[in-house]
Each structure stands twice: as C-alpha cells, then as structure tokens.
Design a protein around this motif. Sequence first.
Motif, PDB file in Angstrom:
ATOM      1  N   GLN A  38       0.834  -1.201   0.000  1.00  0.00           N
ATOM      2  CA  GLN A  38       0.000   0.000   0.000  1.00  0.00           C
ATOM      3  C   GLN A  38       0.868   1.250   0.000  1.00  0.00           C
ATOM      4  O   GLN A  38       0.563   2.219  -0.685  1.00  0.00           O
ATOM      5  CB  GLN A  38      -0.935   0.010   1.214  1.00  0.00           C
ATOM      6  CG  GLN A  38      -1.998  -1.056   1.198  1.00  0.00           C
ATOM      7  CD  GLN A  38      -3.116  -0.717   0.224  1.00  0.00           C
ATOM      8  OE1 GLN A  38      -3.370   0.438  -0.070  1.00  0.00           O
ATOM      9  NE2 GLN A  38      -3.767  -1.746  -0.269  1.00  0.00           N
ATOM     10  N   LEU A  39       1.945   1.229   0.761  1.00  0.00           N
ATOM     11  CA  LEU A  39       2.856   2.369   0.806  1.00  0.00           C
ATOM     12  C   LEU A  39       3.451   2.621  -0.575  1.00  0.00           C
ATOM     13  O   LEU A  39       3.473   3.754  -1.047  1.00  0.00           O
ATOM     14  CB  LEU A  39       3.968   2.128   1.828  1.00  0.00           C
ATOM     15  CG  LEU A  39       5.050   3.214   1.901  1.00  0.00           C
ATOM     16  CD1 LEU A  39       4.456   4.579   2.252  1.00  0.00           C
ATOM     17  CD2 LEU A  39       6.130   2.809   2.901  1.00  0.00           C
ATOM     18  N   ALA A  40       3.914   1.574  -1.231  1.00  0.00           N
ATOM     19  CA  ALA A  40       4.499   1.737  -2.567  1.00  0.00           C
ATOM     20  C   ALA A  40       3.491   2.354  -3.528  1.00  0.00           C
ATOM     21  O   ALA A  40       3.836   3.258  -4.301  1.00  0.00           O
ATOM     22  CB  ALA A  40       4.986   0.383  -3.094  1.00  0.00           C
ATOM     23  N   GLY A  41       2.251   1.907  -3.473  1.00  0.00           N
ATOM     24  CA  GLY A  41       1.220   2.465  -4.348  1.00  0.00           C
ATOM     25  C   GLY A  41       0.951   3.930  -4.076  1.00  0.00           C
ATOM     26  O   GLY A  41       0.798   4.732  -5.005  1.00  0.00           O
ATOM     27  N   LYS A  42       0.903   4.307  -2.811  1.00  0.00           N
ATOM     28  CA  LYS A  42       0.657   5.711  -2.461  1.00  0.00           C
ATOM     29  C   LYS A  42       1.841   6.596  -2.821  1.00  0.00           C
ATOM     30  O   LYS A  42       1.659   7.742  -3.226  1.00  0.00           O
ATOM     31  CB  LYS A  42       0.324   5.855  -0.977  1.00  0.00           C
ATOM     32  CG  LYS A  42      -1.047   5.344  -0.610  1.00  0.00           C
ATOM     33  CD  LYS A  42      -2.130   6.171  -1.288  1.00  0.00           C
ATOM     34  CE  LYS A  42      -3.505   5.684  -0.901  1.00  0.00           C
ATOM     35  NZ  LYS A  42      -4.562   6.428  -1.591  1.00  0.00           N
ATOM     36  N   ILE A  43       3.064   6.067  -2.693  1.00  0.00           N
ATOM     37  CA  ILE A  43       4.232   6.835  -3.110  1.00  0.00           C
ATOM     38  C   ILE A  43       4.151   7.093  -4.614  1.00  0.00           C
ATOM     39  O   ILE A  43       4.384   8.210  -5.071  1.00  0.00           O
ATOM     40  CB  ILE A  43       5.541   6.102  -2.736  1.00  0.00           C
ATOM     41  CG1 ILE A  43       5.717   6.067  -1.223  1.00  0.00           C
ATOM     42  CG2 ILE A  43       6.745   6.772  -3.411  1.00  0.00           C
ATOM     43  CD1 ILE A  43       6.815   5.151  -0.756  1.00  0.00           C
ATOM     44  N   HIS A  47       3.727  10.961  -5.400  1.00  0.00           N
ATOM     45  CA  HIS A  47       5.012  11.517  -5.788  1.00  0.00           C
ATOM     46  C   HIS A  47       5.316  11.342  -7.276  1.00  0.00           C
ATOM     47  O   HIS A  47       6.356  11.794  -7.749  1.00  0.00           O
ATOM     48  CB  HIS A  47       6.132  10.920  -4.929  1.00  0.00           C
ATOM     49  CG  HIS A  47       6.095  11.416  -3.517  1.00  0.00           C
ATOM     50  ND1 HIS A  47       6.825  12.492  -3.090  1.00  0.00           N
ATOM     51  CD2 HIS A  47       5.383  10.992  -2.436  1.00  0.00           C
ATOM     52  CE1 HIS A  47       6.571  12.706  -1.809  1.00  0.00           C
ATOM     53  NE2 HIS A  47       5.696  11.813  -1.387  1.00  0.00           N
ATOM     54  N   GLY A  48       4.420  10.658  -7.993  1.00  0.00           N
ATOM     55  CA  GLY A  48       4.581  10.522  -9.431  1.00  0.00           C
ATOM     56  C   GLY A  48       5.820   9.763  -9.851  1.00  0.00           C
ATOM     57  O   GLY A  48       6.495  10.155 -10.803  1.00  0.00           O
ATOM     58  N   VAL A  49       6.120   8.687  -9.144  1.00  0.00           N
ATOM     59  CA  VAL A  49       7.279   7.869  -9.496  1.00  0.00           C
ATOM     60  C   VAL A  49       6.807   6.483  -9.938  1.00  0.00           C
ATOM     61  O   VAL A  49       5.698   6.063  -9.630  1.00  0.00           O
ATOM     62  CB  VAL A  49       8.280   7.739  -8.313  1.00  0.00           C
ATOM     63  CG1 VAL A  49       8.825   9.097  -7.911  1.00  0.00           C
ATOM     64  CG2 VAL A  49       7.658   7.036  -7.120  1.00  0.00           C
ATOM     65  N   ALA A  50       7.682   5.781 -10.654  1.00  0.00           N
ATOM     66  CA  ALA A  50       7.387   4.422 -11.097  1.00  0.00           C
ATOM     67  C   ALA A  50       7.439   3.465  -9.909  1.00  0.00           C
ATOM     68  O   ALA A  50       8.038   3.766  -8.868  1.00  0.00           O
ATOM     69  CB  ALA A  50       8.399   3.987 -12.157  1.00  0.00           C
ATOM     70  N   ARG A  51       6.827   2.302 -10.087  1.00  0.00           N
ATOM     71  CA  ARG A  51       6.774   1.298  -9.017  1.00  0.00           C
ATOM     72  C   ARG A  51       8.177   0.901  -8.551  1.00  0.00           C
ATOM     73  O   ARG A  51       8.426   0.801  -7.350  1.00  0.00           O
ATOM     74  CB  ARG A  51       5.997   0.065  -9.496  1.00  0.00           C
ATOM     75  CG  ARG A  51       5.829  -1.028  -8.465  1.00  0.00           C
ATOM     76  CD  ARG A  51       4.888  -0.602  -7.403  1.00  0.00           C
ATOM     77  NE  ARG A  51       4.623  -1.666  -6.458  1.00  0.00           N
ATOM     78  CZ  ARG A  51       3.559  -1.727  -5.709  1.00  0.00           C
ATOM     79  NH1 ARG A  51       2.631  -0.808  -5.814  1.00  0.00           N
ATOM     80  NH2 ARG A  51       3.388  -2.689  -4.863  1.00  0.00           N
ATOM     81  N   ASP A  52       9.097   0.693  -9.489  1.00  0.00           N
ATOM     82  CA  ASP A  52      10.440   0.282  -9.097  1.00  0.00           C
ATOM     83  C   ASP A  52      11.158   1.370  -8.306  1.00  0.00           C
ATOM     84  O   ASP A  52      11.912   1.082  -7.380  1.00  0.00           O
ATOM     85  CB  ASP A  52      11.271  -0.183 -10.287  1.00  0.00           C
ATOM     86  CG  ASP A  52      11.460   0.882 -11.360  1.00  0.00           C
ATOM     87  OD1 ASP A  52      10.646   1.807 -11.458  1.00  0.00           O
ATOM     88  OD2 ASP A  52      12.450   0.765 -12.110  1.00  0.00           O
ATOM     89  N   GLU A  53      10.891   2.635  -8.625  1.00  0.00           N
ATOM     90  CA  GLU A  53      11.472   3.741  -7.858  1.00  0.00           C
ATOM     91  C   GLU A  53      10.866   3.803  -6.455  1.00  0.00           C
ATOM     92  O   GLU A  53      11.573   4.027  -5.472  1.00  0.00           O
ATOM     93  CB  GLU A  53      11.281   5.070  -8.584  1.00  0.00           C
ATOM     94  CG  GLU A  53      11.723   6.286  -7.793  1.00  0.00           C
ATOM     95  CD  GLU A  53      13.196   6.319  -7.403  1.00  0.00           C
ATOM     96  OE1 GLU A  53      13.541   7.093  -6.494  1.00  0.00           O
ATOM     97  OE2 GLU A  53      14.006   5.568  -7.979  1.00  0.00           O
ATOM     98  N   ALA A  54       9.558   3.599  -6.358  1.00  0.00           N
ATOM     99  CA  ALA A  54       8.904   3.571  -5.047  1.00  0.00           C
ATOM    100  C   ALA A  54       9.483   2.446  -4.194  1.00  0.00           C
ATOM    101  O   ALA A  54       9.776   2.641  -3.008  1.00  0.00           O
ATOM    102  CB  ALA A  54       7.396   3.412  -5.205  1.00  0.00           C
TER     103      ALA A  54
END
Length: 71
Positions: A38-43, A47-54
């Motif tokens: 959930q944190l990765a998805g909200k980041i 923050h407009g970043v890709a999943r791998d960056e999150a």
Amino acid sequence: MNDDRMEGNWKQFKGKVKEQWGRLTDDDLDVIAGQRDQLAGKIQERHGVARDEAERQIKDFETRNPDTRWR
C-alpha cells in the motif's frame, strides 16, 4: 508479530514515513496502516514515481530504519 504490536510499530514510524514522503496525507497513512504494498502504491500516486522507484525508496527507508516492520 501480533497485530497490536504491528499497529504500535506502525504508529511509531508514521512520523518518519511522513518525513520521507511529505506528500502522503494522514488519511493515506491510515489506509496504508503498515502495509508495504500500500505504501508503494501511495508513493507512486502522490510523488509521481514508477513502481520500481517507489520500491527502491522503501528499501532505502528500511535500511535507515531497521526496526520497521511491514505486514
């Protein structure tokens, strides 16, 4: 780890998470409730970043905060 301890641990790190990802709201953090995915998805969303960056940012956060426990 039991749910009460997980919840307490999450509350402890909630402030650190807000420092790291300042665009996350209190409502976002309530929804996340210590769940790493959930944190990765909200980041990604806030923050407009890709999943791998999150995921990379979360991994860096975990390195700096080794007591962090995710569900």
